[in-house]
Design a protein around this motif. Structure first.
Motif, short mmCIF file in Angstrom:
data_model
loop_
_atom_site.label_atom_id
_atom_site.label_comp_id
_atom_site.label_asym_id
_atom_site.label_seq_id
_atom_site.Cartn_x
_atom_site.Cartn_y
_atom_site.Cartn_z
N ASP A 77 -20.43 -5.02 28.14
CA ASP A 77 -20.02 -6.37 27.73
C ASP A 77 -18.79 -6.81 28.52
OD1 ASP A 77 -18.04 -7.96 25.65
OD2 ASP A 77 -20.13 -8.59 25.53
N PRO A 78 -18.84 -7.99 29.16
CA PRO A 78 -17.72 -8.45 29.99
C PRO A 78 -16.40 -8.55 29.23
CG PRO A 78 -19.66 -9.78 30.40
CD PRO A 78 -19.98 -8.92 29.23
N HIS A 79 -16.44 -9.08 28.01
CA HIS A 79 -15.21 -9.22 27.23
C HIS A 79 -14.62 -7.86 26.87
CE1 HIS A 79 -15.53 -13.66 25.72
NE2 HIS A 79 -15.52 -13.55 27.03
N GLU A 80 -15.48 -6.91 26.55
CA GLU A 80 -14.99 -5.57 26.22
C GLU A 80 -14.34 -4.91 27.44
OE1 GLU A 80 -14.64 -3.97 23.31
OE2 GLU A 80 -15.16 -5.95 22.54
N LEU A 81 -14.92 -5.14 28.59
CA LEU A 81 -14.32 -4.60 29.81
C LEU A 81 -12.94 -5.19 30.06
CD1 LEU A 81 -17.35 -4.57 32.31
CD2 LEU A 81 -16.26 -2.62 31.20
N LEU A 82 -12.80 -6.50 29.83
CA LEU A 82 -11.50 -7.15 30.02
C LEU A 82 -10.46 -6.64 29.04
CD1 LEU A 82 -12.69 -10.83 30.65
CD2 LEU A 82 -11.71 -9.27 32.33
N ARG A 83 -10.90 -6.27 27.85
CA ARG A 83 -9.97 -5.75 26.84
C ARG A 83 -9.61 -4.29 27.10
NH1 ARG A 83 -13.40 -8.91 23.27
NH2 ARG A 83 -12.22 -10.68 22.41
N ARG A 84 -10.59 -3.52 27.60
CA ARG A 84 -10.42 -2.07 27.64
C ARG A 84 -9.92 -1.53 28.98
NH1 ARG A 84 -15.82 -0.18 27.31
NH2 ARG A 84 -15.78 0.19 29.55
N GLU A 85 -10.45 -2.06 30.07
CA GLU A 85 -10.15 -1.50 31.38
C GLU A 85 -8.83 -2.04 31.94
OE1 GLU A 85 -12.09 0.81 32.91
OE2 GLU A 85 -13.36 0.80 31.11
N SER A 86 -8.27 -1.31 32.90
CA SER A 86 -7.10 -1.82 33.62
C SER A 86 -7.47 -3.14 34.29
CB SER A 86 -6.65 -0.80 34.67
OG SER A 86 -6.27 0.41 34.05
N PHE A 87 -6.52 -4.08 34.30
CA PHE A 87 -6.83 -5.44 34.75
C PHE A 87 -6.08 -5.76 36.03
CE2 PHE A 87 -6.27 -10.16 34.44
CZ PHE A 87 -7.61 -10.49 34.54
N ILE A 88 -6.82 -6.31 36.99
CA ILE A 88 -6.25 -6.77 38.26
C ILE A 88 -6.29 -8.29 38.23
CG2 ILE A 88 -6.39 -6.66 40.77
CD1 ILE A 88 -8.17 -4.14 40.37
N ARG A 89 -5.14 -8.91 38.09
CA ARG A 89 -5.08 -10.37 37.87
C ARG A 89 -5.00 -11.12 39.19
NH1 ARG A 89 -3.74 -13.80 33.70
NH2 ARG A 89 -3.03 -12.15 32.29
N TYR A 90 -5.76 -12.21 39.26
CA TYR A 90 -5.66 -13.14 40.38
C TYR A 90 -4.47 -14.06 40.14
CZ TYR A 90 -7.27 -16.51 43.93
OH TYR A 90 -7.38 -17.34 45.02
N ASP A 91 -3.66 -14.25 41.15
CA ASP A 91 -2.40 -14.99 41.09
C ASP A 91 -2.53 -16.28 40.26
OD1 ASP A 91 -0.03 -16.36 41.56
OD2 ASP A 91 0.03 -15.87 43.68
N ARG A 92 -1.72 -16.38 39.22
CA ARG A 92 -1.79 -17.54 38.31
C ARG A 92 -1.25 -18.82 38.91
NH1 ARG A 92 0.29 -13.99 33.25
NH2 ARG A 92 1.14 -12.86 35.02
N SER A 93 -0.60 -18.74 40.07
CA SER A 93 -0.12 -19.97 40.72
C SER A 93 -1.24 -20.66 41.50
CB SER A 93 1.05 -19.66 41.65
OG SER A 93 0.61 -18.90 42.78
N LEU A 94 -2.39 -19.99 41.66
CA LEU A 94 -3.52 -20.54 42.40
C LEU A 94 -4.58 -21.07 41.45
CD1 LEU A 94 -3.80 -17.75 45.12
CD2 LEU A 94 -2.55 -19.91 45.24
N GLY A 95 -5.43 -21.96 41.95
CA GLY A 95 -6.41 -22.63 41.08
C GLY A 95 -7.31 -21.67 40.33
N GLY A 96 -7.93 -20.72 41.04
CA GLY A 96 -8.82 -19.77 40.38
C GLY A 96 -8.10 -18.86 39.42
N GLY A 97 -6.85 -18.51 39.74
CA GLY A 97 -6.06 -17.69 38.83
C GLY A 97 -5.70 -18.43 37.55
#
Length: 307
Positions: free
Chosen positions: A177-197
C-alpha cells in the motif's frame, strides 16, 4: 566596447558572482574578472565591490547595468529582425533540469536537423528563475512548470507533459500500500521550494501522513537513484527519462487523486524569434508523438493476463 563583455557583466549581476558567471559561459573566473576590469578601464568607473564570494554593483555599476541590458537586447533584436524569414539566428532556451535530462535532448536533436543554421544557447534553472529571466528579455523560451498565477496576456504557453505524482519505491515493495510505505519506510523528500515538492508536501498533509524523513534534495534523478539503492521511498512527479529506465524501482499510483505536475514551453507572443520558437514547438510535438506511438506498441505487445 565588446558586446560579449556586456553580456557577461549582466550574467555576473544575475548570478551574484564571477565564478558562477564563468561556470555558465564555460570560461575561467579569471577570464571574467579580466573582462570586468577591461570594462571598468574603458568606462572609467568601478562597477563592483566585493562582499565575501559575491559581488555587488556600485552606484555607477547600477547605471551601466541598466543601459547594458537595453543595448544587449537591442542588438539581439536587430539580429533577429535581420534574419526574419530565415532559418537562422539565435534561440535562447531556459529549462528546468528534469526536462534537460529527459525530453529536451531529443527535441534539440530534431531542431538542429530542421534548423542547421540556428545557434542554441541553453540555461538551466528553476521555473521561477526562468520566468523572471524571460521577463527581462534574456531568454526567448522557457521550458518550465506552469506558473501558479495567471500569465500576462503578452505570454503564451504550450503544454508538453503531465506527470502524475507517484510513490517511488524499491521494486521489492511494489505490491504494498502506497500510504503505508510513506508512513513506514525512510522518506526521501523532493525539495519543497520546487513545484513538484510543494505538491508532494500538500498531499502528505492532506493524507495526514508524517513520514520518517532522512533526506531532502532538489534532483529527481538523484532521488530515483537513491530509491534504487534502497535508501527509502519518495513522493515525486513520475518523470520519463532514459537515465532512470534501468533503475530497479516501482512507481505506485496514489489512492487519492491529485493534480499532476505540468511542464511546457513559455514564450513572449511578440518575440522577434517567432519562427525559431515555432520550429522548436513543432519539434517538441513530433518527439512527444513518437514517444506516444512507442508506448502504444509496447502496450499491445504485453501478454494478456490469463483468466
Amino acid at each position: 566596447m565588446d558586446l560579449d563583455f556586456l553580456r557577461n557583466l549582466l550574467l555576473v549581476v544575475d548570478s551574484g558572482s564571477m565564478a558562477e558567471a564563468a561556470r555558465r559561459v564555460g570560461v575561467t573566473p579569471a577570464a571574467v574578472a579580466q573582462q570586468m576590469q577591461a570594462l571598468e578601464r574603458e568606462l572609467g568607473v568601478s562597477l563592483f565591490v566585493r562582499a565575501g564570494r559575491t559581488v555587488i554593483p556600485t552606484e555607477a555599476g547600477h547605471r551601466v547595468i541598466e543601459r547594458a541590458r537595453g543595448l544587449v537586447r537591442e542588438v539581439a533584436e536587430m539580429k533577429a529582425f535581420a534574419l526574419e524569414g530565415e532559418d537562422a539566428g539565435e534561440l535562447r532556451i531556459g529549462t528546468i533540469t528534469t526536462a534537460l535530462l529527459s525530453l529536451l535532448p531529443d527535441v534539440l536533436a530534431r531542431f538542429s536537423t530542421a534548423f542547421p543554421q540556428a545557434k542554441v544557447l541553453i540555461r538551466a534553472g528553476t521555473s521561477m528563475e526562468l520566468y523572471e529571466t524571460l521577463q527581462r528579455g534574456d531568454l526567448d523560451v522557457a521550458v518550465c512548470l506552469h506558473p501558479a498565477f495567471a500569465l500576462p496576456k503578452a505570454y503564451d504557453w504550450h503544454l508538453l507533459r503531465e506527470e502524475p505524482i507517484v510513490v517511488l519505491a524499491p521494486s521489492r515493495l511494489a505490491g504494498q500500500d502506497p500510504h503505508e510505505l510513506l508512513r513506514r519506510e525512510s522518506f526521501i523528500r523532493y525539495d519543497r521550494s520546487l513545484g513538484g515538492g510543494k505538491q508532494a508536501d500538500q498531499y502528505l498533509r492532506a493524507a495526514k501522513i508524517v513520514p520518517h524523513e532522512l533526506f531532502e534534495l532538489n534532483s529527481l534523478m538523484a532521488i530515483a537513484m537513491m530509491v534504487d539503492r534502497g535508501l527509502g521511498v519518495s513522493l515525486i512527479p513520475d518523470i520519463v527519462s532514459p537515465l532512470t529506465a534501468s533503475l530497479d524501482v516501482a512507481r505506485l499510483a496514489l489512492p487519492v487523486r491529485t493534480d499532476p505536475r505540468r511542464f511546457g514551453v513559455l514564450w513572449h507572443r511578440a518575440s522577434p524569434r517567432a519562427r525559431l520558437i515555432g520550429g522548436f514547438l513543432r519539434c517538441a510535438d513530433e518527439v512527444l508523438q513518437r514517444e506516444s506511438r512507442t508506448d502504444e506498441r509496447k502496450t499491445r505487445k504485453r501478454p494478456r493476463a490469463q483468466a
